[in-house]
Design a protein around this motif. Structure first.
Motif, PDB file in Angstrom:
ATOM      1  N   MET A 100       0.813  -1.228  -0.063  1.00  0.00           N
ATOM      2  CA  MET A 100      -0.075  -0.054  -0.002  1.00  0.00           C
ATOM      3  C   MET A 100       0.859   1.324  -0.085  1.00  0.00           C
ATOM      4  O   MET A 100       0.630   2.237  -0.675  1.00  0.00           O
ATOM      5  CB  MET A 100      -0.760  -0.002   1.277  1.00  0.00           C
ATOM      6  CG  MET A 100      -2.129  -0.901   1.056  1.00  0.00           C
ATOM      7  SD  MET A 100      -3.167  -0.860   2.595  1.00  0.00           S
ATOM      8  CE  MET A 100      -4.197  -1.969   2.194  1.00  0.00           C
ATOM      9  N   LEU A 120      -6.591   8.739   2.844  1.00  0.00           N
ATOM     10  CA  LEU A 120      -6.520   6.982   2.532  1.00  0.00           C
ATOM     11  C   LEU A 120      -5.649   6.180   2.881  1.00  0.00           C
ATOM     12  O   LEU A 120      -5.889   5.103   3.493  1.00  0.00           O
ATOM     13  CB  LEU A 120      -6.790   7.289   0.858  1.00  0.00           C
ATOM     14  CG  LEU A 120      -7.050   5.570   0.441  1.00  0.00           C
ATOM     15  CD1 LEU A 120      -8.301   5.040   0.571  1.00  0.00           C
ATOM     16  CD2 LEU A 120      -6.883   5.515  -1.233  1.00  0.00           C
ATOM     17  N   GLN A 123      -5.712   5.834   6.938  1.00  0.00           N
ATOM     18  CA  GLN A 123      -6.844   5.169   7.045  1.00  0.00           C
ATOM     19  C   GLN A 123      -6.787   3.598   6.574  1.00  0.00           C
ATOM     20  O   GLN A 123      -7.531   2.732   7.569  1.00  0.00           O
ATOM     21  CB  GLN A 123      -8.131   5.835   6.180  1.00  0.00           C
ATOM     22  CG  GLN A 123      -9.460   5.146   6.801  1.00  0.00           C
ATOM     23  CD  GLN A 123     -10.698   5.387   5.711  1.00  0.00           C
ATOM     24  OE1 GLN A 123     -10.639   6.171   4.474  1.00  0.00           O
ATOM     25  NE2 GLN A 123     -11.653   4.882   5.931  1.00  0.00           N
ATOM     26  N   SER A 124      -6.297   3.422   5.336  1.00  0.00           N
ATOM     27  CA  SER A 124      -6.391   2.057   5.110  1.00  0.00           C
ATOM     28  C   SER A 124      -5.383   1.137   5.812  1.00  0.00           C
ATOM     29  O   SER A 124      -5.713  -0.050   6.251  1.00  0.00           O
ATOM     30  CB  SER A 124      -5.805   2.129   3.491  1.00  0.00           C
ATOM     31  OG  SER A 124      -6.526   2.697   2.792  1.00  0.00           O
ATOM     32  N   ILE A 137      -9.676  -5.679   1.473  1.00  0.00           N
ATOM     33  CA  ILE A 137      -9.357  -4.192   1.870  1.00  0.00           C
ATOM     34  C   ILE A 137      -8.048  -3.862   0.906  1.00  0.00           C
ATOM     35  O   ILE A 137      -8.213  -2.695   0.638  1.00  0.00           O
ATOM     36  CB  ILE A 137      -8.696  -4.257   3.308  1.00  0.00           C
ATOM     37  CG1 ILE A 137      -8.473  -2.923   3.757  1.00  0.00           C
ATOM     38  CG2 ILE A 137      -7.553  -4.986   3.556  1.00  0.00           C
ATOM     39  CD1 ILE A 137      -9.023  -2.082   4.711  1.00  0.00           C
ATOM     40  N   THR A 138      -7.085  -4.911   0.469  1.00  0.00           N
ATOM     41  CA  THR A 138      -6.291  -4.124  -0.807  1.00  0.00           C
ATOM     42  C   THR A 138      -7.051  -3.680  -1.915  1.00  0.00           C
ATOM     43  O   THR A 138      -6.587  -2.921  -2.704  1.00  0.00           O
ATOM     44  CB  THR A 138      -5.184  -5.357  -0.751  1.00  0.00           C
ATOM     45  OG1 THR A 138      -4.854  -5.985   0.654  1.00  0.00           O
ATOM     46  CG2 THR A 138      -4.220  -5.027  -1.571  1.00  0.00           C
ATOM     47  N   TRP A 140     -10.053  -2.594  -2.010  1.00  0.00           N
ATOM     48  CA  TRP A 140     -10.740  -1.307  -1.991  1.00  0.00           C
ATOM     49  C   TRP A 140      -9.740  -0.206  -1.932  1.00  0.00           C
ATOM     50  O   TRP A 140      -9.862   0.891  -2.617  1.00  0.00           O
ATOM     51  CB  TRP A 140     -11.272  -1.700  -0.689  1.00  0.00           C
ATOM     52  CG  TRP A 140     -11.971  -0.292   0.011  1.00  0.00           C
ATOM     53  CD1 TRP A 140     -13.184   0.146  -0.429  1.00  0.00           C
ATOM     54  CD2 TRP A 140     -11.672   0.921   0.789  1.00  0.00           C
ATOM     55  NE1 TRP A 140     -13.625   1.478   0.029  1.00  0.00           N
ATOM     56  CE2 TRP A 140     -12.476   1.820   0.745  1.00  0.00           C
ATOM     57  CE3 TRP A 140     -10.513   0.787   1.514  1.00  0.00           C
ATOM     58  CZ2 TRP A 140     -12.248   2.839   1.558  1.00  0.00           C
ATOM     59  CZ3 TRP A 140     -10.308   2.066   2.413  1.00  0.00           C
ATOM     60  CH2 TRP A 140     -11.260   2.999   2.360  1.00  0.00           C
ATOM     61  N   TYR A 141      -8.662  -0.445  -1.337  1.00  0.00           N
ATOM     62  CA  TYR A 141      -7.568   0.686  -1.373  1.00  0.00           C
ATOM     63  C   TYR A 141      -7.109   0.764  -2.692  1.00  0.00           C
ATOM     64  O   TYR A 141      -6.919   2.165  -2.960  1.00  0.00           O
ATOM     65  CB  TYR A 141      -6.302   0.072  -0.397  1.00  0.00           C
ATOM     66  CG  TYR A 141      -5.092   0.989  -0.499  1.00  0.00           C
ATOM     67  CD1 TYR A 141      -5.073   2.116   0.062  1.00  0.00           C
ATOM     68  CD2 TYR A 141      -4.202   0.545  -1.281  1.00  0.00           C
ATOM     69  CE1 TYR A 141      -3.992   2.898  -0.128  1.00  0.00           C
ATOM     70  CE2 TYR A 141      -2.928   1.410  -1.308  1.00  0.00           C
ATOM     71  CZ  TYR A 141      -2.886   2.576  -0.518  1.00  0.00           C
ATOM     72  OH  TYR A 141      -1.946   3.317  -0.741  1.00  0.00           O
ATOM     73  N   GLN A 144      -9.789   2.785  -4.624  1.00  0.00           N
ATOM     74  CA  GLN A 144      -9.884   4.341  -4.164  1.00  0.00           C
ATOM     75  C   GLN A 144      -8.672   5.220  -4.488  1.00  0.00           C
ATOM     76  O   GLN A 144      -9.047   6.189  -4.671  1.00  0.00           O
ATOM     77  CB  GLN A 144      -9.845   4.183  -2.450  1.00  0.00           C
ATOM     78  CG  GLN A 144     -11.113   3.552  -2.104  1.00  0.00           C
ATOM     79  CD  GLN A 144     -12.531   4.021  -2.638  1.00  0.00           C
ATOM     80  OE1 GLN A 144     -12.306   5.436  -2.716  1.00  0.00           O
ATOM     81  NE2 GLN A 144     -13.647   3.096  -2.819  1.00  0.00           N
ATOM     82  N   TRP A 211     -15.355   1.728   3.306  1.00  0.00           N
ATOM     83  CA  TRP A 211     -14.869   0.160   3.923  1.00  0.00           C
ATOM     84  C   TRP A 211     -16.031   0.073   4.838  1.00  0.00           C
ATOM     85  O   TRP A 211     -16.413  -1.354   4.869  1.00  0.00           O
ATOM     86  CB  TRP A 211     -13.693   0.464   4.587  1.00  0.00           C
ATOM     87  CG  TRP A 211     -13.196  -0.859   5.370  1.00  0.00           C
ATOM     88  CD1 TRP A 211     -13.010  -1.185   6.557  1.00  0.00           C
ATOM     89  CD2 TRP A 211     -13.105  -2.241   4.585  1.00  0.00           C
ATOM     90  NE1 TRP A 211     -12.786  -2.472   6.703  1.00  0.00           N
ATOM     91  CE2 TRP A 211     -12.751  -2.987   5.475  1.00  0.00           C
ATOM     92  CE3 TRP A 211     -12.824  -2.316   3.188  1.00  0.00           C
ATOM     93  CZ2 TRP A 211     -12.461  -4.618   5.068  1.00  0.00           C
ATOM     94  CZ3 TRP A 211     -12.470  -3.746   2.859  1.00  0.00           C
ATOM     95  CH2 TRP A 211     -12.171  -4.795   3.747  1.00  0.00           C
TER      96      TRP A 211
END
Ligand SMILES: [Zn+2]
Lengths: 260, 205
Positions: A100, A120, A123-124, A137-138, A140-141, A144, A211
């Motif tokens: 990330m 972002l 937050q991530s 989550i990866t 989504w990140y 985004q 999220w």
């Protein structure tokens, strides 16, 4: 170039790259909200009595003072805001967190203000610290980050024909940056990636939701794999090459699968 | 970095050579060079031959990969030491630092770096598979992972822990205690802190 003339300023920052420099200094790349990517040197940071060294490490969320210079900035007076201790002893989290950080750095511009990207990333990383949905989550990140950076994939209109995409199985084109309707004749270019109906649904959902909504959905592994394939290829195409940390992350994912 | 030119090529050559050393800037390089001009010829010869000597006479130990003059280093070939305990470190300099503390009586394993995905340095670029072989082929009771207390050091420690557990669940695995300031480097940690960190190491299982 905003703030470049400013001699000394304080900022929040996230450490995305660190390397040794000379005998006891460290070279550091930071992502900041107002000044984008900032590169500089923390003098004496390797030494035990260093007042800054203990606060400077990869993926630490810190506050520090930056002294600007023609070439390299120097960093002083750091304090830790969050060291994401939930990553400790957990390679699944560490490998995704490092990835990330790397793509955030690649999408950042030196001295280019980008509060949304900074927020972002912070937050991530704190979400990654708490969740076990590492893959979702990866994704989504990633989507985004693409959206914030102006590379949101086109998911509603065929990038080949301009027609509205009806629900169904279609294709994805990384060089055109979106969905290609299955019925339209693709022009020459990079090979198209299959985008089944559920994959397009998931891409739209994670693109349009925060999220706290995304974490509630149940996604089957096949859809998650397809989504990953599309985003991985699109990010590689957008950046011009694959993020270096992807290789290690994939090795850890393979180990996770073997353990199941 | 500004280059100070003396207009004497033999001086400039040495100044330049010194500047390639870590921590030596143009000014220090110049100071060292002018000191050498004042030295006796035999002293200069000794310095030059010592510098060449470390190139010609040094190798890495075939067991622990520490720098050595023989195929097996003095630590690995010392029968008094406990060969069932291996302390895993990032760099040869870390061996020196832990040896200074005089409390560790086992053997070492030098990785030559840490996992650093952003720099494309993965487990395959380090001496990790060699460590696996050592554990397979010898009776090892404990692995102490003494990588630096940084995120990359932690990632490397976790990777080695998982690898050892897959191999042999009976091996003890520990990590240097948190006496070490985070973000620091073992090379610079004082002896008493290091003694504490070794004594109160924590199990990684
Ligand atoms: Zn040895």
């Amino acid at each position: 170039m905003k703030n470049f003339r400013q001699n000394i300023f304080n900022t929040e920052a996230l450490v995305v790259r660190i390397s040794n420099f000379g005998e006891s200094d460290r070279l550091i790349n930071l992502i900041t909200p107002k000044n984008g990517l900032v590169r500089g040197i923390a003098k004496g940071a390797k030494k035990q009595n260093s007042r800054i060294g203990g606060h400077i490490d990869l993926l630490k969320f810190i506050k520090l003072s930056v002294k600007t210079n023609k070439s390299l900035c120097t960093f002083n007076q750091a304090e830790t805001l969050n060291s994401f201790n939930g990553f400790k002893n957990n390679l699944s989290k560490m490998s995704r967190g490092i990835y990330m950080g790397e793509i955030a750095e690649k999408f950042s511009v030196e001295w280019g203000e980008n509060k949304n990207l900074f927020n972002l990333l912070v937050q991530s990383l704190s979400l990654l610290e708490k969740t076990t949905d590492y893959e979702l989550i990866t994704r989504w990140y990633e989507i985004q980050l693409l959206r914030i950076s102006g590379f949101a994939p086109e998911l509603n209109i065929c990038v080949e024909s301009g027609k509205k995409i009806d629900p169904g199985n279609h294709l994805f084109s990384s060089d055109k940056g979106g969905i290609v309707d299955i019925s339209s004749k693709p022009s020459d270019g990079n090979p198209l990636i299959p985008a089944p109906i559920n994959t397009i649904k998931l891409l739209k959902f994670i693109s349009n939701n925060q999220w706290n909504n995304v974490c509630k959905v149940k996604v089957d592994n096949k859809t998650l794999d397809n989504t990953k394939r599309i985003l991985k290829d699109y990010i590689r195409y957008t950046l011009g090459n694959s993020p270096k940390s992807e290789y290690f992350m994939d090795e850890i994912i393979q180990k996770e699968k073997n353990r199941l | 970095m500004s280059q100070i030119n003396s207009s004497l090529p033999s001086i400039d050559r040495l100044v330049e050579a010194f500047q390639r050393l870590p921590g030596i800037g143009p000014k220090s390089a110049q100071r060292l060079t002018y000191h050498l001009i004042k030295m006796k010829r035999e002293e200069s010869a000794e310095l030059a031959s010592a510098a060449l000597g470390i190139k010609d006479n040094l190798t890495t130990c075939e067991i622990c990969f520490n720098i050595s003059e023989k195929s097996q280093c003095s630590i690995c070939s010392d029968n008094e030491r406990n060969s069932q305990i291996i302390c895993v470190v990032e760099e040869p300099l870390n061996v020196l630092a832990i040896e200074r503390s005089k409390i560790f009586k086992g053997l070492y394993h030098v990785l030559y770096g840490v996992i650093s995905p952003v720099d494309a340095i993965g487990p395959d670029n380090l001496k990790i598979s060699e460590l696996t072989q050592r554990i397979k082929n010898n009776e090892i009771k404990e692995i102490i992972i003494a990588t630096n207390p940084t995120l990359r050091g932690e990632a490397t420690a976790s990777y080695i822990r998982d690898m050892v557990l897959e191999l042999d669940k009976s091996v003890e695995i520990s990590r240097l205690a948190r006496g070490l300031p985070s973000g620091s480097d073992i090379e610079y940690v004082d002896d008493s802190t290091l003694v504490h960190a070794l004594n109160s190491r924590s199990s990684l299982k």
